[in-house]
Write an enzyme that holds these catalytic residues in place. Structure first.
Site, PDB file in Angstrom:
ATOM      1  N   HIS A  17       0.842  -1.202   0.000  1.00 40.00           N
ATOM      2  CA  HIS A  17       0.000   0.000   0.000  1.00 40.00           C
ATOM      3  C   HIS A  17       0.880   1.257   0.000  1.00 40.00           C
ATOM      4  O   HIS A  17       0.603   2.212  -0.719  1.00 40.00           O
ATOM      5  CB  HIS A  17      -0.879   0.050   1.263  1.00 40.00           C
ATOM      6  CG  HIS A  17      -1.917  -1.029   1.356  1.00 40.00           C
ATOM      7  ND1 HIS A  17      -2.077  -1.811   2.480  1.00 40.00           N
ATOM      8  CD2 HIS A  17      -2.868  -1.446   0.478  1.00 40.00           C
ATOM      9  CE1 HIS A  17      -3.089  -2.652   2.294  1.00 40.00           C
ATOM     10  NE2 HIS A  17      -3.570  -2.467   1.086  1.00 40.00           N
ATOM     11  N   LYS A  41     -17.931  -6.091   7.741  1.00 39.07           N
ATOM     12  CA  LYS A  41     -16.691  -6.806   8.077  1.00 39.07           C
ATOM     13  C   LYS A  41     -16.260  -6.436   9.492  1.00 39.07           C
ATOM     14  O   LYS A  41     -16.366  -5.277   9.882  1.00 39.07           O
ATOM     15  CB  LYS A  41     -15.561  -6.362   7.132  1.00 39.07           C
ATOM     16  CG  LYS A  41     -15.435  -7.139   5.864  1.00 39.07           C
ATOM     17  CD  LYS A  41     -14.105  -6.735   5.207  1.00 39.07           C
ATOM     18  CE  LYS A  41     -13.971  -7.231   3.798  1.00 39.07           C
ATOM     19  NZ  LYS A  41     -12.751  -6.699   3.159  1.00 39.07           N
ATOM     20  N   ARG A  90      -2.012  -6.469  -8.042  1.00 41.56           N
ATOM     21  CA  ARG A  90      -0.871  -7.324  -7.708  1.00 41.56           C
ATOM     22  C   ARG A  90      -0.668  -8.434  -8.723  1.00 41.56           C
ATOM     23  O   ARG A  90       0.437  -8.749  -9.111  1.00 41.56           O
ATOM     24  CB  ARG A  90      -1.054  -7.954  -6.328  1.00 41.56           C
ATOM     25  CG  ARG A  90      -0.893  -6.987  -5.191  1.00 41.56           C
ATOM     26  CD  ARG A  90      -1.401  -7.563  -3.920  1.00 41.56           C
ATOM     27  NE  ARG A  90      -2.794  -7.938  -4.061  1.00 41.56           N
ATOM     28  CZ  ARG A  90      -3.585  -8.305  -3.068  1.00 41.56           C
ATOM     29  NH1 ARG A  90      -3.110  -8.390  -1.854  1.00 41.56           N
ATOM     30  NH2 ARG A  90      -4.858  -8.602  -3.279  1.00 41.56           N
ATOM     31  N   SER A 128      -2.896  -7.849   3.268  1.00 44.76           N
ATOM     32  CA  SER A 128      -3.120  -7.563   4.695  1.00 44.76           C
ATOM     33  C   SER A 128      -3.546  -8.835   5.432  1.00 44.76           C
ATOM     34  O   SER A 128      -3.152  -9.057   6.577  1.00 44.76           O
ATOM     35  CB  SER A 128      -4.213  -6.495   4.866  1.00 44.76           C
ATOM     36  OG  SER A 128      -3.797  -5.286   4.319  1.00 44.76           O
TER      37      SER A 128
END
Ligand code: PNS
Length: 156
Positions: A17, A41, A90, A128
């Site tokens: 990030h 979440k 990614r 993460s």
């Protein structure tokens, strides 16, 4: 004035990030890192903690602000008068989700563009959730997250 929004969960911020933040800061006059408040979440870190960790990490970049948002990203981008949403890619596996999200956002707000930055190869494996798992089981995350985050993961 070109303003970009870099949205995400950042639970927690990783070096991947940070790489995207630093590169975006070079491309735009202002960057708003926007941390989502997502009631669906349960995050490992509270919104306040996530914002604080990013603020500390992004301190060297004077044109980067860190905020939180709830609701639709495009509404928030409009409120902030941002022309661009930035997302990091990614791997090919990110593409489907990101493509769908970019097209959905474009449908709702055609005036806002989504910019994709390819991650640096050094961070292409990073996420993460893996950082949280590795830290939970005592693995070495020192090359995956900024120094301030290492301490927070140990404490939390
Ligand atoms: O880091 P993440 O979890 O991949 O970030 C996802 C995020 C926050 C960018 C995405 O969930 C989002 O924009 N949520 C806000 C709700 C919204 O606008 N949904 C419609 C777009 S698909």
């Amino acid at each position: 004035m070109k303003r970009a929004i870099y949205p995400g969960s950042f639970d927690p911020i990783t070096n991947g990030h940070l790489d995207i933040i630093s590169r975006t800061a070079r491309l735009f006059d202002q960057v708003v890192v926007a941390v989502i408040r997502n009631p669906e979440k349960i995050p490992r870190f509270s919104l306040k903690q996530r914002v604080a960790m990013i603020k500390q990490t992004a301190a060297p970049f004077p044109n980067v602000a860190v905020e939180s948002f709830a609701g639709l990203l495009v509404d928030y981008a409009r409120e902030k008068k941002a022309q661009v949403i930035v997302r990091g890619l990614r791997a090919v596996s990110d593409f489907d989700y990101e493509f769908q999200m970019a097209l959905t956002n474009r449908k709702m707000a055609p005036e806002i563009e989504t910019f994709f930055l390819m991650t640096d190869y050094k961070y292409s494996y990073l996420s993460s959730s893996f950082v949280r798992q590795i830290s939970h089981f005592g693995g070495d995350i020192s090359e995956m997250v900024p120094p301030g985050v290492i301490d927070k993961l140990k404490q939390n």
